[in-house]
Design an enzyme around this catalytic site. Structure first.
Site, PDB file in Angstrom:
ATOM      1  N   ASP A 122      15.240  -1.701  29.284  1.00 37.89           N
ATOM      2  CA  ASP A 122      16.390  -0.811  29.443  1.00 37.89           C
ATOM      3  C   ASP A 122      17.503  -1.182  28.470  1.00 37.89           C
ATOM      4  O   ASP A 122      17.564  -2.320  27.985  1.00 37.89           O
ATOM      5  CB  ASP A 122      16.959  -0.917  30.871  1.00 37.89           C
ATOM      6  CG  ASP A 122      15.970  -0.442  31.914  1.00 37.89           C
ATOM      7  OD1 ASP A 122      15.050   0.317  31.562  1.00 37.89           O
ATOM      8  OD2 ASP A 122      16.127  -0.848  33.088  1.00 37.89           O
TER       9      ASP A 122
HETATM   10  N1  URA Z   1      12.559  -3.490  34.978  1.00 39.10           N
HETATM   11  C1  URA Z   1      13.756  -2.875  34.846  1.00 39.10           C
HETATM   12  O1  URA Z   1      14.349  -2.441  35.814  1.00 39.10           O
HETATM   13  N2  URA Z   1      14.288  -2.791  33.612  1.00 39.10           N
HETATM   14  C2  URA Z   1      13.691  -3.294  32.501  1.00 39.10           C
HETATM   15  O2  URA Z   1      14.252  -3.189  31.411  1.00 39.10           O
HETATM   16  C3  URA Z   1      12.453  -3.923  32.667  1.00 39.10           C
HETATM   17  C4  URA Z   1      11.899  -4.005  33.917  1.00 39.10           C
END
Ligand code: URA
Length: 237
Positions: free
Chosen positions: A102
């Site tokens: 993310d």
């Molecule tokens: N889980 C999440 O919530 N975000 C990420 O970036 C990776 C795994």
């Protein structure tokens, strides 16, 4: 292949920078400092840059980045935000990130042009383990550990697979490590939401056998070593 191209293709740096490294005596071939800038790399040669063995296979590039916060994990972003490709912009190859983190997640991200390896690592059938460190609002409890271990309803068709949650600190803001074997959208955040908690900070520590190199500052990269690459390819995970 000429040595500067070989080094550049490993993802370490540009060809020009490789020439500088050679001129400065930072490159060894089969343990001896390379004095010949035009050297042609032979099959079986062990090429080291600053003491690190590098992996370059005919045209394949494998780099490990420490993704910083605020970069989108994509090759190009239609909203013109900064992408993770910025980190590897001096590498002359058509690269792409393996999987996604993310915008507000940092940590280990593999960038390559090897579609086969990417597929192996991302295929839902392969269950490659990804481990994250997180700071979580509120006290993470043994009951949460138990619930993660059973799989959680994150409002998908099926519950998640069992995940391993390890509490490092349980406090007003808790610190945990969690290992998952899937890659659903926002999975870690949604698993915590499912137990009524919010993730405040998330960092990926490993993917299969590949570990985050903590000496890499966020926004920097290095080529995978031969050992890291062969472990990933042999899927000793
Ligand atoms: N889980 C999440 O919530 N975000 C990420 O970036 C990776 C795994």
């Amino acid at each position: 292949m000429r040595i500067n191209k070989y080094i550049a293709q490993s993802g370490l740096c540009s060809r020009r920078k490789a020439d500088e490294l050679i001129a400065n005596g930072n490159v060894r071939v089969n343990a001896a400092v390379l004095r010949e800038p035009g050297y042609d790399v032979q099959e079986g040669d062990r090429v080291e840059v600053n003491g690190h063995l590098i992996a370059a296979e005919a045209g394949s590039v494998y780099v490990l980045i420490n993704k910083p916060l605020g970069m989108v994990t994509t090759v190009s972003d239609d909203k013109e935000r900064l992408t993770v490709m910025e980190v590897v912009k001096d590498i002359d190859a058509r690269l792409f990130p393996v999987g996604r983190l993310d915008l507000d997640t940092e940590g280990l991200l593999l960038i390559t042009n090897d579609g086969t390896l990417a597929h192996e690592l991302l295929s839902p059938k392969k269950h490659v383990t990804k481990t994250y460190f997180a700071k979580v609002q509120g006290r993470v409890t043994r009951e949460d550990v138990q619930r993660f271990s059973l799989g959680l309803d994150i409002k998908e068709e099926k519950p998640t697979l069992p995940a391993t949650l390890v509490i490092e600190k349980s406090d007003d803001i808790s610190e945990i490590r969690v290992s998952i074997t899937e890659g659903k959208y926002h999975q870690v955040k949604r698993m915590f939401e499912a137990v009524g908690k919010q993730v405040l900070f998330l960092k990926r520590l490993s993917m299969g056998t590949l570990q985050l190199d903590e000496t890499l500052t966020p926004g920097s990269y290095r080529a995978l070593t031969t050992e890291e690459l062969s472990a990933l390819k042999n899927r000793t995970i």
